[in-house]
Scaffold this active site. Sequence first.
Site, PDB file in Angstrom:
ATOM      1  N   ALA A 111       0.775  -1.243   0.000  1.00  0.00           N
ATOM      2  CA  ALA A 111       0.000   0.000   0.000  1.00  0.00           C
ATOM      3  C   ALA A 111       0.805   1.291   0.000  1.00  0.00           C
ATOM      4  CB  ALA A 111      -0.932  -0.003   1.208  1.00  0.00           C
ATOM      5  N   CYS A 232       2.878  -1.517 -12.492  1.00  0.00           N
ATOM      6  CA  CYS A 232       3.183  -0.374 -13.362  1.00  0.00           C
ATOM      7  C   CYS A 232       4.290  -0.804 -14.327  1.00  0.00           C
ATOM      8  CB  CYS A 232       3.573   0.856 -12.549  1.00  0.00           C
ATOM      9  SG  CYS A 232       5.001   0.625 -11.505  1.00  0.00           S
TER      10      CYS A 232
HETATM   11  C1  LIG Z   1       3.985  -0.266  -6.477  1.00  0.00           C
HETATM   12  S1  LIG Z   1       4.404   0.034  -4.846  1.00  0.00           S
HETATM   13  C2  LIG Z   1       2.875   0.389  -4.101  1.00  0.00           C
HETATM   14  C3  LIG Z   1       2.305   1.742  -4.402  1.00  0.00           C
HETATM   15  C4  LIG Z   1       1.024   2.004  -3.637  1.00  0.00           C
HETATM   16  N1  LIG Z   1       0.029   0.976  -3.882  1.00  0.00           N
HETATM   17  C5  LIG Z   1       0.404   3.338  -3.936  1.00  0.00           C
HETATM   18  O1  LIG Z   1      -0.569   3.410  -4.685  1.00  0.00           O
HETATM   19  O2  LIG Z   1       0.874   4.353  -3.381  1.00  0.00           O
HETATM   20  C6  LIG Z   1       4.735  -1.568  -4.262  1.00  0.00           C
HETATM   21  C7  LIG Z   1       4.945  -1.655  -2.758  1.00  0.00           C
HETATM   22  O3  LIG Z   1       5.041  -3.047  -2.422  1.00  0.00           O
HETATM   23  C8  LIG Z   1       5.837  -3.154  -1.259  1.00  0.00           C
HETATM   24  N2  LIG Z   1       6.221  -4.586  -1.158  1.00  0.00           N
HETATM   25  C9  LIG Z   1       7.243  -5.232  -1.739  1.00  0.00           C
HETATM   26  N3  LIG Z   1       7.219  -6.545  -1.408  1.00  0.00           N
HETATM   27  C10 LIG Z   1       6.149  -6.728  -0.601  1.00  0.00           C
HETATM   28  C11 LIG Z   1       5.590  -7.839   0.087  1.00  0.00           C
HETATM   29  N4  LIG Z   1       6.149  -9.054  -0.007  1.00  0.00           N
HETATM   30  N5  LIG Z   1       4.491  -7.659   0.839  1.00  0.00           N
HETATM   31  C12 LIG Z   1       3.932  -6.433   0.953  1.00  0.00           C
HETATM   32  N6  LIG Z   1       4.430  -5.332   0.328  1.00  0.00           N
HETATM   33  C13 LIG Z   1       5.509  -5.471  -0.438  1.00  0.00           C
HETATM   34  C14 LIG Z   1       6.947  -2.151  -1.505  1.00  0.00           C
HETATM   35  O4  LIG Z   1       7.533  -1.726  -0.292  1.00  0.00           O
HETATM   36  C15 LIG Z   1       6.214  -1.014  -2.229  1.00  0.00           C
HETATM   37  O5  LIG Z   1       5.869   0.016  -1.326  1.00  0.00           O
END
Ligand SMILES: C[S@@+](CC[C@H](N)C(=O)[O-])C[C@H]1O[C@@H](n2cnc3c(N)ncnc32)[C@H](O)[C@@H]1O
Length: 454
Positions: A111, A232
Amino acid sequence: MELPVKFKEKIQGLLQDEFEAYLDSYSFPEYQGIRINTLKLGKEAWDNICPFEGLEAVSWCKEGYYYQEGDRPGKHPYYHAGLYYMQEPSAMAPGAYIPIEEGDKVLDLCAAPGGKSTQVGARLGQTGLLVSNDISATRAMALMKNIENFGIRNSMITAETSERLATKFKGYFNKILIDAPCSGEGMFRKNENAVKSWETHGIEHCCTLQRIILEDAYTMLKTDGMMLYSTCTFSPEENEGMIEAFLEKHPDCQIIPLTGVGGIKQGRPEWSDSKKDTLSGALRLWPHHLKGEGHFVCLIQKLGEAFDETKRLSIKKRIKDIPILKEFIETNTHLDINTPIIELKNKIYLQTEDAPDLEGLRVIRSGMYLGEVKNKRFDPSQVLALAYPKEMFKNYIDLQIEDANVIKYLKGETLLIEAPKGFNVIGVMGHPLGWVKSQNGTLKNLYATNWRMM
Ligand SMILES: C[S@@+](CC[C@H](N)C(=O)[O-])C[C@H]1O[C@@H](n2cnc3c(N)ncnc32)[C@H](O)[C@@H]1O
């Protein structure tokens, strides 16, 4: 912008005669958007106070607008009042396409920093529950601030892996958003670091993470629940290919077809192994077809049986059970003193009646932070002022947008304004900003230090 050769060759093979148009998009301007917070104001109210000239509607998100270069929405007092969120326009698609119903229990699994959480939280309209999670505790702090600024009351924030969440929330959620960590090819246009990260981590590493996250999300969905998967990036392995592999493993799930608007294209079954037509029910946002950086969106429904095994919090306390808190709330607000709360080391958090028990998880916020009981007094939180309309507060001071006191307040200065003695909420154009304490024509500034305008 120097694109990696390997990426260029691959995307040329995929896009073929669209490839030149795609490459041309790298000379287009960066598109910037704001999304209006419908928890705080409707379209008409926004139109009446909108400070930016020439906003243009984002066709796939009815609260979204493109703003012009030179506008500084992050510096405006309305940003501090939580009236909008700044978000790249194509990133508004996942939160717009996921169906949200009143009372839904929603999980935003990846998130931070909160673009989709604030969008879905606003659509829930303070009903149900929003659990926002990110594996990174640092990023989850930024997520918390954005959720609090938006005034979302029915929210919990965790910093967990999807695996650990799945052990707590089996069959619990009606809706899950998976804005998956991905190779970020849609970020290449505006962020050179995204290219470096693509070269370092590669697509396969992201695919491994996505597979795990999708599996855990499946465990946490109710029967008939829906999850919206988004990235993305453009690579078919992380998009159509990922969904195809998931559906093969889970025949009790199906794609709910979505229809693109405003230049959004359908998914590309021909880029998967099975070439199943249903994959065209996913959506692709391309920078050469619309004003946005790029996204993939797919909605999946789970039809199989699932049992909610989630332990609920046993609510033992309500506002009225803590005398100092009760006195503050009755003196200064119209909040219901029967509202459930939990108390953690003198800090008080508002709860929903049916809140889940988060014990054992890395919790960033367990409910909405109300304030702290300190030396026989109650210090109200910044969030309390932002989470309700001005009518909730017994003493409210409204400032006009051109009043110099607005900026002074946001910078943490003392104000010389007559107001009823004691706590007041101060706001701009009818929208609360924070607390002040009034005495003898002076307002002591209680605007949270880490929220102040620089
Ligand atoms: C594309 S970004 C999210 C952007 C967010 N949804 C927004 O709209 O602002 C992906 C996120 O996934 C998190 N992430 C990476 N691996 C993860 C995991 N195994 N479980 C939960 N979050 C994870 C990262 O820290 C990053 O903040």
